[in-house]
Design a protein around this motif. Structure first.
Motif, PDB file in Angstrom:
ATOM      1  N   LEU A  13       0.839  -1.210   0.000  1.00  0.00           N
ATOM      2  CA  LEU A  13       0.000   0.000   0.000  1.00  0.00           C
ATOM      3  C   LEU A  13       0.870   1.254   0.000  1.00  0.00           C
ATOM      4  CD1 LEU A  13      -0.628   1.751   2.908  1.00  0.00           C
ATOM      5  CD2 LEU A  13      -1.574  -0.463   3.520  1.00  0.00           C
ATOM      6  N   ASN A  14       2.037   1.164   0.656  1.00  0.00           N
ATOM      7  CA  ASN A  14       2.965   2.290   0.625  1.00  0.00           C
ATOM      8  C   ASN A  14       3.602   2.442  -0.754  1.00  0.00           C
ATOM      9  OD1 ASN A  14       3.359   3.787   3.324  1.00  0.00           O
ATOM     10  ND2 ASN A  14       3.144   1.640   3.924  1.00  0.00           N
ATOM     11  N   PHE A  15       3.798   1.319  -1.440  1.00  0.00           N
ATOM     12  CA  PHE A  15       4.332   1.376  -2.808  1.00  0.00           C
ATOM     13  C   PHE A  15       3.296   1.997  -3.757  1.00  0.00           C
ATOM     14  CE2 PHE A  15       5.935  -0.459  -6.888  1.00  0.00           C
ATOM     15  CZ  PHE A  15       7.189   0.118  -6.850  1.00  0.00           C
ATOM     16  N   GLU A  16       2.006   1.795  -3.479  1.00  0.00           N
ATOM     17  CA  GLU A  16       0.947   2.419  -4.293  1.00  0.00           C
ATOM     18  C   GLU A  16       0.974   3.938  -4.114  1.00  0.00           C
ATOM     19  OE1 GLU A  16      -0.903   0.795  -6.454  1.00  0.00           O
ATOM     20  OE2 GLU A  16      -0.632  -1.273  -5.847  1.00  0.00           O
ATOM     21  N   ILE A  17       1.219   4.387  -2.875  1.00  0.00           N
ATOM     22  CA  ILE A  17       1.313   5.833  -2.620  1.00  0.00           C
ATOM     23  C   ILE A  17       2.570   6.384  -3.303  1.00  0.00           C
ATOM     24  CG2 ILE A  17       1.431   7.657  -0.864  1.00  0.00           C
ATOM     25  CD1 ILE A  17       0.062   5.657   1.089  1.00  0.00           C
ATOM     26  N   LEU A  83       8.055   9.861 -24.752  1.00  0.00           N
ATOM     27  CA  LEU A  83       8.232   8.414 -24.866  1.00  0.00           C
ATOM     28  C   LEU A  83       8.977   7.861 -23.651  1.00  0.00           C
ATOM     29  CD1 LEU A  83       7.661   6.031 -26.729  1.00  0.00           C
ATOM     30  CD2 LEU A  83       9.863   6.429 -27.828  1.00  0.00           C
ATOM     31  N   GLN A  84       9.989   8.581 -23.192  1.00  0.00           N
ATOM     32  CA  GLN A  84      10.736   8.115 -22.020  1.00  0.00           C
ATOM     33  C   GLN A  84       9.833   8.028 -20.787  1.00  0.00           C
ATOM     34  OE1 GLN A  84      13.496  10.532 -19.876  1.00  0.00           O
ATOM     35  NE2 GLN A  84      14.916   8.849 -19.530  1.00  0.00           N
ATOM     36  N   VAL A  85       8.969   9.027 -20.599  1.00  0.00           N
ATOM     37  CA  VAL A  85       8.033   9.013 -19.465  1.00  0.00           C
ATOM     38  C   VAL A  85       7.174   7.756 -19.528  1.00  0.00           C
ATOM     39  CG1 VAL A  85       6.030  10.149 -18.422  1.00  0.00           C
ATOM     40  CG2 VAL A  85       7.923  11.527 -19.278  1.00  0.00           C
ATOM     41  N   LEU A  86       6.679   7.454 -20.728  1.00  0.00           N
ATOM     42  CA  LEU A  86       5.781   6.308 -20.893  1.00  0.00           C
ATOM     43  C   LEU A  86       6.519   4.990 -20.680  1.00  0.00           C
ATOM     44  CD1 LEU A  86       3.742   7.567 -23.962  1.00  0.00           C
ATOM     45  CD2 LEU A  86       3.055   7.589 -21.559  1.00  0.00           C
ATOM     46  N   GLU A  87       7.757   4.928 -21.131  1.00  0.00           N
ATOM     47  CA  GLU A  87       8.528   3.687 -20.952  1.00  0.00           C
ATOM     48  C   GLU A  87       8.875   3.458 -19.481  1.00  0.00           C
ATOM     49  OE1 GLU A  87      11.393   4.250 -24.062  1.00  0.00           O
ATOM     50  OE2 GLU A  87      10.224   3.019 -25.455  1.00  0.00           O
ATOM     51  N   ILE A  88       9.201   4.531 -18.779  1.00  0.00           N
ATOM     52  CA  ILE A  88       9.462   4.421 -17.331  1.00  0.00           C
ATOM     53  C   ILE A  88       8.173   3.962 -16.629  1.00  0.00           C
ATOM     54  CG2 ILE A  88       9.920   5.766 -15.233  1.00  0.00           C
ATOM     55  CD1 ILE A  88      11.914   7.444 -16.953  1.00  0.00           C
ATOM     56  N   SER A  89       7.045   4.519 -17.060  1.00  0.00           N
ATOM     57  CA  SER A  89       5.744   4.153 -16.463  1.00  0.00           C
ATOM     58  C   SER A  89       5.426   2.673 -16.681  1.00  0.00           C
ATOM     59  CB  SER A  89       4.621   4.992 -17.081  1.00  0.00           C
ATOM     60  OG  SER A  89       4.849   6.353 -16.847  1.00  0.00           O
ATOM     61  N   GLU A  93       4.894  -0.190 -13.858  1.00  0.00           N
ATOM     62  CA  GLU A  93       3.712  -1.055 -13.728  1.00  0.00           C
ATOM     63  C   GLU A  93       4.086  -2.536 -13.754  1.00  0.00           C
ATOM     64  OE1 GLU A  93       0.785  -0.301 -12.688  1.00  0.00           O
ATOM     65  OE2 GLU A  93       1.300   1.816 -12.673  1.00  0.00           O
ATOM     66  N   LYS A  94       5.125  -2.883 -14.518  1.00  0.00           N
ATOM     67  CA  LYS A  94       5.586  -4.280 -14.529  1.00  0.00           C
ATOM     68  C   LYS A  94       6.126  -4.670 -13.154  1.00  0.00           C
ATOM     69  CE  LYS A  94       6.463  -4.888 -19.453  1.00  0.00           C
ATOM     70  NZ  LYS A  94       7.466  -4.864 -20.523  1.00  0.00           N
ATOM     71  N   GLU A  95       6.789  -3.732 -12.498  1.00  0.00           N
ATOM     72  CA  GLU A  95       7.292  -3.966 -11.142  1.00  0.00           C
ATOM     73  C   GLU A  95       6.101  -4.138 -10.161  1.00  0.00           C
ATOM     74  OE1 GLU A  95      10.011  -4.739  -9.721  1.00  0.00           O
ATOM     75  OE2 GLU A  95       9.523  -4.308  -7.624  1.00  0.00           O
ATOM     76  N   VAL A  96       5.081  -3.312 -10.332  1.00  0.00           N
ATOM     77  CA  VAL A  96       3.879  -3.438  -9.488  1.00  0.00           C
ATOM     78  C   VAL A  96       3.266  -4.829  -9.684  1.00  0.00           C
ATOM     79  CG1 VAL A  96       1.538  -2.569  -9.028  1.00  0.00           C
ATOM     80  CG2 VAL A  96       3.379  -0.953  -9.503  1.00  0.00           C
ATOM     81  N   THR A  97       3.156  -5.249 -10.934  1.00  0.00           N
ATOM     82  CA  THR A  97       2.580  -6.559 -11.247  1.00  0.00           C
ATOM     83  C   THR A  97       3.375  -7.673 -10.569  1.00  0.00           C
ATOM     84  OG1 THR A  97       1.804  -5.749 -13.382  1.00  0.00           O
ATOM     85  CG2 THR A  97       1.970  -8.142 -13.136  1.00  0.00           C
ATOM     86  N   ARG A  98       4.707  -7.568 -10.648  1.00  0.00           N
ATOM     87  CA  ARG A  98       5.577  -8.566 -10.013  1.00  0.00           C
ATOM     88  C   ARG A  98       5.294  -8.643  -8.511  1.00  0.00           C
ATOM     89  NH1 ARG A  98      10.153  -9.209  -7.362  1.00  0.00           N
ATOM     90  NH2 ARG A  98      10.356  -6.975  -6.944  1.00  0.00           N
ATOM     91  N   GLN A 126      -3.885  -4.829 -12.954  1.00  0.00           N
ATOM     92  CA  GLN A 126      -2.530  -4.706 -13.521  1.00  0.00           C
ATOM     93  C   GLN A 126      -2.498  -5.045 -15.009  1.00  0.00           C
ATOM     94  OE1 GLN A 126      -1.290  -2.623 -11.005  1.00  0.00           O
ATOM     95  NE2 GLN A 126       0.393  -3.206 -12.339  1.00  0.00           N
ATOM     96  N   VAL A 127      -3.339  -5.974 -15.435  1.00  0.00           N
ATOM     97  CA  VAL A 127      -3.416  -6.286 -16.873  1.00  0.00           C
ATOM     98  C   VAL A 127      -3.817  -5.013 -17.615  1.00  0.00           C
ATOM     99  CG1 VAL A 127      -4.643  -7.614 -18.646  1.00  0.00           C
ATOM    100  CG2 VAL A 127      -3.962  -8.720 -16.493  1.00  0.00           C
ATOM    101  N   GLU A 128      -4.791  -4.295 -17.062  1.00  0.00           N
ATOM    102  CA  GLU A 128      -5.286  -3.059 -17.668  1.00  0.00           C
ATOM    103  C   GLU A 128      -4.220  -1.958 -17.630  1.00  0.00           C
ATOM    104  OE1 GLU A 128      -8.635   0.111 -16.761  1.00  0.00           O
ATOM    105  OE2 GLU A 128      -9.322  -1.933 -16.300  1.00  0.00           O
ATOM    106  N   GLU A 129      -3.543  -1.821 -16.490  1.00  0.00           N
ATOM    107  CA  GLU A 129      -2.517  -0.784 -16.342  1.00  0.00           C
ATOM    108  C   GLU A 129      -1.395  -0.963 -17.378  1.00  0.00           C
ATOM    109  OE1 GLU A 129      -3.439   1.656 -14.631  1.00  0.00           O
ATOM    110  OE2 GLU A 129      -2.933   1.466 -12.514  1.00  0.00           O
ATOM    111  N   GLU A 130      -0.916  -2.192 -17.511  1.00  0.00           N
ATOM    112  CA  GLU A 130       0.163  -2.447 -18.475  1.00  0.00           C
ATOM    113  C   GLU A 130      -0.320  -2.215 -19.898  1.00  0.00           C
ATOM    114  OE1 GLU A 130       2.671  -5.884 -18.112  1.00  0.00           O
ATOM    115  OE2 GLU A 130       2.542  -5.867 -15.923  1.00  0.00           O
TER     116      GLU A 130
END
Ligand SMILES: [Fe+2]
Length: 160
Positions: A13-17, A83-89, A93-98, A126-130
């Motif tokens: 939950l802290n990682f979500e914040i 593009l860099q902002v989106l790639e970092i994002s 999100e992949k890290e969140v999914t993990r 997470q499927v939607e976020e990615e």
């Protein structure tokens, strides 16, 4: 609840914040670039992350456990390109999914069915976020190529 599970949810939950702050910094990067649409889109993303945190907080409170609010590192405020902002994002999100997958693994091992049920929502989310970020990356790349094509056509007209 198993203390290990409570601790893992508190971390998440802290990682979500923290994620909310990552997107808030991006929102303001776009504001500085006068990209109003991107600014709006990332503001929505920022609010969504706070909702993700709230959902975990409500769950721990409902189950009579203690929420622990923690601090985190400063987010990245400057970027090289849209593009860099989106790639970092997308990587974020992949890290969140993990992390969500690891929580699910723990809940299953502990036979904590209520937590499994809660986490199902996050797995779907997470499927939607990615997908959202992948789609945006594809669109930006397409526009970049198109833009270059248009400029190339324009440059052919030069006479002296
Ligand atoms: Fe999230």
């Amino acid at each position: 609840m198993d203390k290990k599970m409570v601790e893992a949810i508190n971390t998440q939950l802290n990682f979500e914040i923290e994620s909310a702050h990552v997107y808030l910094a991006m929102q303001n990067y776009f504001a500085a670039k006068s990209l109003k649409g991107f600014e709006h889109w990332f503001q929505v993303q920022f609010r969504e992350e706070l909702e993700h945190a709230q959902k975990f907080m409500d769950y721990l409170n409902d189950r009579g456990e203690r929420v622990e609010v923690r601090g985190f590192e400063n987010p990245q405020n400057d970027f090289e390109s849209v593009l860099q902002v989106l790639e970092i994002s997308l990587n974020h999100e992949k890290e969140v999914t993990r992390r969500i997958n690891n929580l699910m693994k723990m809940a299953i091992e502990l036979n904590d069915y209520a937590t499994v049920s809660l986490l199902n929502w996050y797995i779907d989310e997470q499927v939607e976020e990615e997908a959202n970020f992948s789609e945006l990356i594809d669109k930006v790349k397409m526009i970049s190529n198109n833009g270059l094509f248009m400029l190339d056509k324009e440059l052919r007209k030069r006479e002296d």
